[in-house]
Motif scaffolding. Structure first.
Motif, PDB file in Angstrom:
ATOM      1  N   VAL A   4       0.832  -1.207   0.000  1.00  0.00           N
ATOM      2  CA  VAL A   4       0.000   0.000   0.000  1.00  0.00           C
ATOM      3  C   VAL A   4       0.865   1.255   0.000  1.00  0.00           C
ATOM      4  N   TYR A   5       1.862   1.279   0.859  1.00  0.00           N
ATOM      5  CA  TYR A   5       2.691   2.474   0.942  1.00  0.00           C
ATOM      6  C   TYR A   5       3.628   2.614  -0.255  1.00  0.00           C
ATOM      7  N   ALA A   6       3.920   1.519  -0.941  1.00  0.00           N
ATOM      8  CA  ALA A   6       4.678   1.617  -2.190  1.00  0.00           C
ATOM      9  C   ALA A   6       3.857   2.376  -3.228  1.00  0.00           C
ATOM     10  N   LEU A   7       2.562   2.099  -3.277  1.00  0.00           N
ATOM     11  CA  LEU A   7       1.697   2.833  -4.209  1.00  0.00           C
ATOM     12  C   LEU A   7       1.576   4.303  -3.821  1.00  0.00           C
ATOM     13  N   ILE A   8       1.400   4.555  -2.537  1.00  0.00           N
ATOM     14  CA  ILE A   8       1.346   5.944  -2.073  1.00  0.00           C
ATOM     15  C   ILE A   8       2.681   6.636  -2.359  1.00  0.00           C
ATOM     16  N   GLY A   9       3.771   5.878  -2.261  1.00  0.00           N
ATOM     17  CA  GLY A   9       5.110   6.418  -2.495  1.00  0.00           C
ATOM     18  C   GLY A   9       5.346   6.910  -3.907  1.00  0.00           C
ATOM     19  N   LEU A  10       4.477   6.555  -4.839  1.00  0.00           N
ATOM     20  CA  LEU A  10       4.618   7.071  -6.207  1.00  0.00           C
ATOM     21  C   LEU A  10       4.498   8.594  -6.229  1.00  0.00           C
TER      22      LEU A  10
ATOM     23  N   GLY B 172      17.898   8.463 -10.638  1.00  0.00           N
ATOM     24  CA  GLY B 172      18.338   7.104 -10.974  1.00  0.00           C
ATOM     25  C   GLY B 172      18.284   6.165  -9.780  1.00  0.00           C
ATOM     26  N   LEU B 173      18.743   6.642  -8.627  1.00  0.00           N
ATOM     27  CA  LEU B 173      18.714   5.813  -7.415  1.00  0.00           C
ATOM     28  C   LEU B 173      17.280   5.548  -6.956  1.00  0.00           C
TER      29      LEU B 173
ATOM     30  N   ALA C 195      12.829   1.765  -6.444  1.00  0.00           N
ATOM     31  CA  ALA C 195      11.464   1.369  -6.798  1.00  0.00           C
ATOM     32  C   ALA C 195      11.465   0.026  -7.521  1.00  0.00           C
ATOM     33  N   GLY C 196      12.435  -0.169  -8.400  1.00  0.00           N
ATOM     34  CA  GLY C 196      12.540  -1.442  -9.112  1.00  0.00           C
ATOM     35  C   GLY C 196      12.833  -2.599  -8.174  1.00  0.00           C
ATOM     36  N   ILE C 197      13.735  -2.381  -7.241  1.00  0.00           N
ATOM     37  CA  ILE C 197      14.058  -3.431  -6.257  1.00  0.00           C
ATOM     38  C   ILE C 197      12.833  -3.770  -5.427  1.00  0.00           C
ATOM     39  N   LEU C 198      12.103  -2.753  -5.007  1.00  0.00           N
ATOM     40  CA  LEU C 198      10.901  -2.999  -4.203  1.00  0.00           C
ATOM     41  C   LEU C 198       9.850  -3.760  -5.016  1.00  0.00           C
ATOM     42  N   ALA C 199       9.568  -3.271  -6.221  1.00  0.00           N
ATOM     43  CA  ALA C 199       8.485  -3.851  -7.025  1.00  0.00           C
ATOM     44  C   ALA C 199       8.840  -5.219  -7.611  1.00  0.00           C
TER      45      ALA C 199
ATOM     46  N   LEU D 274      19.662   2.581  -0.709  1.00  0.00           N
ATOM     47  CA  LEU D 274      19.427   3.517  -1.811  1.00  0.00           C
ATOM     48  C   LEU D 274      18.622   4.722  -1.341  1.00  0.00           C
ATOM     49  N   TRP D 275      17.600   4.482  -0.524  1.00  0.00           N
ATOM     50  CA  TRP D 275      16.818   5.602  -0.010  1.00  0.00           C
ATOM     51  C   TRP D 275      17.648   6.488   0.918  1.00  0.00           C
ATOM     52  N   ALA D 276      18.541   5.890   1.670  1.00  0.00           N
ATOM     53  CA  ALA D 276      19.406   6.692   2.545  1.00  0.00           C
ATOM     54  C   ALA D 276      20.314   7.597   1.715  1.00  0.00           C
ATOM     55  N   VAL D 277      20.867   7.065   0.640  1.00  0.00           N
ATOM     56  CA  VAL D 277      21.742   7.869  -0.228  1.00  0.00           C
ATOM     57  C   VAL D 277      20.945   8.995  -0.877  1.00  0.00           C
ATOM     58  N   VAL D 278      19.737   8.689  -1.356  1.00  0.00           N
ATOM     59  CA  VAL D 278      18.899   9.726  -1.956  1.00  0.00           C
ATOM     60  C   VAL D 278      18.596  10.818  -0.927  1.00  0.00           C
TER      61      VAL D 278
END
Length: 155
Positions: free
Chosen positions: A56-62, A88-89, A94-98, A137-141
């Protein structure tokens, strides 16, 4: 308008990405406990909840990259290197999650709900690794967004 877009972007990142990183990080440990205990019904319920939070939160994360791109466009920084790397990151995360984390979670849940689960340690370790990479990746971003090389704010 830029301040509004930036505010929504930051709020979306906190509200959407935070729960995904926490729930995804908790999933492998709870899966280990579910496999180790004979009556895993409570752990399976927890795993279903964690998986649902991630989905759910992945969709909201868009909303995060949508408002991020709108903010970058309004600030005129879409061609800056730090933003290009961040985009890019973000796409990689997002690709890793999905493509890796969510399907692996679903597979582990499906295996645990069969009469004779056949989960191997490799699938759990792989999920933990993918989750760690997603979080890194999110930490780097996040760091790139704060430091913003070439920023005129002096930060």
């Amino acid at each position: 308008m830029t301040k509004f877009l930036l505010s929504v972007h930051v709020l979306a990142a906190i509200i959407a990405v935070g729960p995904v990183t926490v729930a995804a990080s908790m999933f492998p440990a709870v899966a280990r406990r579910a496999i180790a205990e004979p009556d895993a019904s409570e752990h399976i319920t927890t795993l279903r909840t964690l998986h649902r939070i991630c989905r759910v939160y992945a969709l909201i994360g868009l909303a995060v990259p949508v408002f991020g791109l709108a903010t970058g466009l309004s600030m005129g920084v879409l061609s800056d290197a730090w933003l290009t790397v961040s985009i890019g990151l973000t796409a990689a995360a997002a690709g890793i999650l999905a493509l890796l984390v969510l399907p692996d979670q679903a597979k582990i849940l499906a295996d645990l709900t069969t009469p004779a689960p056949v989960l191997d340690a490799k699938s759990r370790a792989t999920l933990a690794m993918f989750t760690g990479v997603f979080n890194l990746l999110w930490a780097v971003v996040t760091v790139l967004m704060i430091i913003r090389p070439g920023s005129t704010t002096g930060a």
